[in-house]
Design a protein around this motif. Structure first.
Motif, PDB file in Angstrom:
ATOM      1  N   ARG A  25     -20.623  31.636  41.908  1.00 37.51           N
ATOM      2  CA  ARG A  25     -22.168  31.197  42.182  1.00 37.51           C
ATOM      3  C   ARG A  25     -22.146  29.856  42.488  1.00 37.51           C
ATOM      4  O   ARG A  25     -23.014  29.497  43.296  1.00 37.51           O
ATOM      5  CB  ARG A  25     -22.758  31.484  40.769  1.00 37.51           C
ATOM      6  N   ASN A  26     -21.468  28.770  41.708  1.00 31.50           N
ATOM      7  CA  ASN A  26     -21.712  27.377  42.220  1.00 31.50           C
ATOM      8  C   ASN A  26     -21.109  27.165  43.591  1.00 31.50           C
ATOM      9  O   ASN A  26     -21.731  26.264  44.372  1.00 31.50           O
ATOM     10  CB  ASN A  26     -20.689  26.650  41.418  1.00 31.50           C
ATOM     11  N   GLU A  27     -20.127  27.911  44.239  1.00 33.30           N
ATOM     12  CA  GLU A  27     -19.532  27.702  45.485  1.00 33.30           C
ATOM     13  C   GLU A  27     -20.747  28.266  46.593  1.00 33.30           C
ATOM     14  O   GLU A  27     -21.133  27.421  47.688  1.00 33.30           O
ATOM     15  CB  GLU A  27     -18.436  28.841  45.609  1.00 33.30           C
ATOM     16  N   ARG A  28     -21.471  29.480  46.211  1.00 31.26           N
ATOM     17  CA  ARG A  28     -22.618  29.749  46.911  1.00 31.26           C
ATOM     18  C   ARG A  28     -23.705  28.806  47.067  1.00 31.26           C
ATOM     19  O   ARG A  28     -24.290  28.577  48.058  1.00 31.26           O
ATOM     20  CB  ARG A  28     -22.894  31.064  46.571  1.00 31.26           C
ATOM     21  N   LEU A  29     -24.072  28.393  45.823  1.00 34.20           N
ATOM     22  CA  LEU A  29     -25.174  27.286  45.846  1.00 34.20           C
ATOM     23  C   LEU A  29     -24.802  26.057  46.630  1.00 34.20           C
ATOM     24  O   LEU A  29     -25.849  25.604  47.230  1.00 34.20           O
ATOM     25  CB  LEU A  29     -25.277  27.037  44.230  1.00 34.20           C
ATOM     26  N   SER A  30     -23.392  25.556  46.614  1.00 29.74           N
ATOM     27  CA  SER A  30     -23.245  24.185  47.294  1.00 29.74           C
ATOM     28  C   SER A  30     -23.243  24.735  48.981  1.00 29.74           C
ATOM     29  O   SER A  30     -23.568  23.754  49.774  1.00 29.74           O
ATOM     30  CB  SER A  30     -21.750  23.953  46.942  1.00 29.74           C
ATOM     31  N   LYS A  31     -23.169  26.001  49.272  1.00 32.36           N
ATOM     32  CA  LYS A  31     -23.441  26.404  50.745  1.00 32.36           C
ATOM     33  C   LYS A  31     -24.877  27.009  50.977  1.00 32.36           C
ATOM     34  O   LYS A  31     -25.176  27.633  52.176  1.00 32.36           O
ATOM     35  CB  LYS A  31     -22.445  27.614  51.011  1.00 32.36           C
ATOM     36  N   GLU A  32     -25.733  26.711  50.084  1.00 33.47           N
ATOM     37  CA  GLU A  32     -27.037  27.050  50.111  1.00 33.47           C
ATOM     38  C   GLU A  32     -27.037  28.649  50.279  1.00 33.47           C
ATOM     39  O   GLU A  32     -28.048  28.817  51.161  1.00 33.47           O
ATOM     40  CB  GLU A  32     -27.790  26.149  51.044  1.00 33.47           C
ATOM     41  N   GLN A  33     -26.214  29.374  49.907  1.00 27.80           N
ATOM     42  CA  GLN A  33     -26.085  30.859  50.097  1.00 27.80           C
ATOM     43  C   GLN A  33     -26.999  31.365  48.669  1.00 27.80           C
ATOM     44  O   GLN A  33     -27.207  30.916  47.770  1.00 27.80           O
ATOM     45  CB  GLN A  33     -24.906  31.397  50.076  1.00 27.80           C
ATOM     46  N   SER A  34     -27.416  32.702  49.054  1.00 25.30           N
ATOM     47  CA  SER A  34     -28.183  33.579  48.047  1.00 25.30           C
ATOM     48  C   SER A  34     -27.359  33.841  46.598  1.00 25.30           C
ATOM     49  O   SER A  34     -25.965  34.156  47.046  1.00 25.30           O
ATOM     50  CB  SER A  34     -28.534  34.855  48.569  1.00 25.30           C
ATOM     51  N   THR A  35     -27.692  33.569  45.612  1.00 28.60           N
ATOM     52  CA  THR A  35     -26.852  33.727  44.588  1.00 28.60           C
ATOM     53  C   THR A  35     -27.513  34.983  43.396  1.00 28.60           C
ATOM     54  O   THR A  35     -26.753  35.235  42.339  1.00 28.60           O
ATOM     55  CB  THR A  35     -26.561  32.577  43.473  1.00 28.60           C
ATOM     56  N   GLU A  36     -28.398  35.404  43.963  1.00 28.82           N
ATOM     57  CA  GLU A  36     -29.290  36.645  43.420  1.00 28.82           C
ATOM     58  C   GLU A  36     -28.184  37.691  42.866  1.00 28.82           C
ATOM     59  O   GLU A  36     -28.200  38.291  41.558  1.00 28.82           O
ATOM     60  CB  GLU A  36     -30.293  37.267  43.955  1.00 28.82           C
ATOM     61  N   ASP A  37     -27.333  38.251  43.354  1.00 34.66           N
ATOM     62  CA  ASP A  37     -26.470  39.405  43.110  1.00 34.66           C
ATOM     63  C   ASP A  37     -25.303  38.880  42.154  1.00 34.66           C
ATOM     64  O   ASP A  37     -25.173  39.560  41.290  1.00 34.66           O
ATOM     65  CB  ASP A  37     -25.669  40.007  44.175  1.00 34.66           C
ATOM     66  N   LEU A  38     -24.990  37.672  42.342  1.00 38.21           N
ATOM     67  CA  LEU A  38     -23.993  36.854  41.093  1.00 38.21           C
ATOM     68  C   LEU A  38     -24.973  36.912  39.927  1.00 38.21           C
ATOM     69  O   LEU A  38     -24.281  37.097  38.867  1.00 38.21           O
ATOM     70  CB  LEU A  38     -23.455  35.824  41.738  1.00 38.21           C
ATOM     71  N   ARG A  39     -26.019  36.403  39.992  1.00 36.46           N
ATOM     72  CA  ARG A  39     -26.961  36.055  39.004  1.00 36.46           C
ATOM     73  C   ARG A  39     -27.024  37.562  37.970  1.00 36.46           C
ATOM     74  O   ARG A  39     -26.623  37.308  36.847  1.00 36.46           O
ATOM     75  CB  ARG A  39     -28.353  35.632  39.308  1.00 36.46           C
ATOM     76  N   GLU A  40     -27.075  38.426  38.819  1.00 35.51           N
ATOM     77  CA  GLU A  40     -27.496  39.937  38.029  1.00 35.51           C
ATOM     78  C   GLU A  40     -26.160  40.285  37.335  1.00 35.51           C
ATOM     79  O   GLU A  40     -25.969  40.672  36.232  1.00 35.51           O
ATOM     80  CB  GLU A  40     -27.985  40.856  39.026  1.00 35.51           C
ATOM     81  N   ILE A  41     -24.905  40.163  38.178  1.00 39.35           N
ATOM     82  CA  ILE A  41     -23.868  40.527  37.407  1.00 39.35           C
ATOM     83  C   ILE A  41     -23.413  39.687  36.356  1.00 39.35           C
ATOM     84  O   ILE A  41     -23.060  40.244  35.227  1.00 39.35           O
ATOM     85  CB  ILE A  41     -22.690  40.482  38.574  1.00 39.35           C
ATOM     86  N   ILE A  42     -23.533  38.582  36.420  1.00 37.12           N
ATOM     87  CA  ILE A  42     -23.349  37.332  35.417  1.00 37.12           C
ATOM     88  C   ILE A  42     -24.111  37.682  33.890  1.00 37.12           C
ATOM     89  O   ILE A  42     -23.552  37.850  32.710  1.00 37.12           O
ATOM     90  CB  ILE A  42     -23.765  35.873  35.642  1.00 37.12           C
ATOM     91  N   LEU A  43     -25.464  38.164  34.298  1.00 37.92           N
ATOM     92  CA  LEU A  43     -26.133  38.656  33.170  1.00 37.92           C
ATOM     93  C   LEU A  43     -25.955  39.871  32.556  1.00 37.92           C
ATOM     94  O   LEU A  43     -25.874  39.980  31.291  1.00 37.92           O
ATOM     95  CB  LEU A  43     -27.596  38.758  33.510  1.00 37.92           C
ATOM     96  N   LYS A  44     -25.544  40.909  33.235  1.00 34.95           N
ATOM     97  CA  LYS A  44     -24.804  42.059  32.940  1.00 34.95           C
ATOM     98  C   LYS A  44     -23.461  41.780  32.037  1.00 34.95           C
ATOM     99  O   LYS A  44     -23.419  42.293  30.832  1.00 34.95           O
ATOM    100  CB  LYS A  44     -24.394  42.985  33.934  1.00 34.95           C
ATOM    101  N   VAL A  45     -22.520  40.834  32.329  1.00 35.17           N
ATOM    102  CA  VAL A  45     -21.396  40.669  31.808  1.00 35.17           C
ATOM    103  C   VAL A  45     -21.695  39.729  30.339  1.00 35.17           C
ATOM    104  O   VAL A  45     -21.154  40.013  29.330  1.00 35.17           O
ATOM    105  CB  VAL A  45     -20.533  39.550  32.644  1.00 35.17           C
ATOM    106  N   ILE A  46     -22.760  39.012  30.540  1.00 38.59           N
ATOM    107  CA  ILE A  46     -23.241  38.141  29.120  1.00 38.59           C
ATOM    108  C   ILE A  46     -23.499  39.195  28.137  1.00 38.59           C
ATOM    109  O   ILE A  46     -23.420  39.059  27.041  1.00 38.59           O
ATOM    110  CB  ILE A  46     -24.060  37.206  29.531  1.00 38.59           C
ATOM    111  N   ASP A  47     -24.715  40.209  28.549  1.00 42.04           N
ATOM    112  CA  ASP A  47     -24.945  41.174  27.803  1.00 42.04           C
ATOM    113  C   ASP A  47     -24.503  42.062  27.428  1.00 42.04           C
ATOM    114  O   ASP A  47     -24.802  43.007  26.519  1.00 42.04           O
ATOM    115  CB  ASP A  47     -26.671  41.567  28.342  1.00 42.04           C
TER     116      ASP A  47
END
Length: 69
Positions: A25-47
């Motif tokens: 996610r951080n790598e994509r943020l640094s490249k100014e790419q979308s992180t929405e898909d990773l955000r959803e996966i991270i939330l699923k793993v957390i929950d």
């Protein structure tokens, strides 16, 4: 709807997965790419429930269904 998959992880494996997802996610943020898909996966793993929590949920669901029936 897509088929769901269940993966059982130890605490260590869970931390490794979270770190890998966060790094991606951080790598994509640094490249100014979308992180929405990773955000959803991270939330699923957390929950994701622990095995103990899952068993408790199943017991509660079956008790509720017994009362309804």
């Amino acid at each position: 709807m897509a088929e769901k998959r269940v993966v059982e992880l130890t605490d260590f494996e869970h931390r490794v997965m979270m770190k890998a997802l966060a790094d991606q996610r951080n790598e994509r943020l640094s490249k100014e790419q979308s992180t929405e898909d990773l955000r959803e996966i991270i939330l699923k793993v957390i929950d994701a429930p622990t095995e103990k929590e899952r068993k408790k949920q199943k017991r509660e669901e079956s008790a509720t269904q017994s009362i309804i029936a």
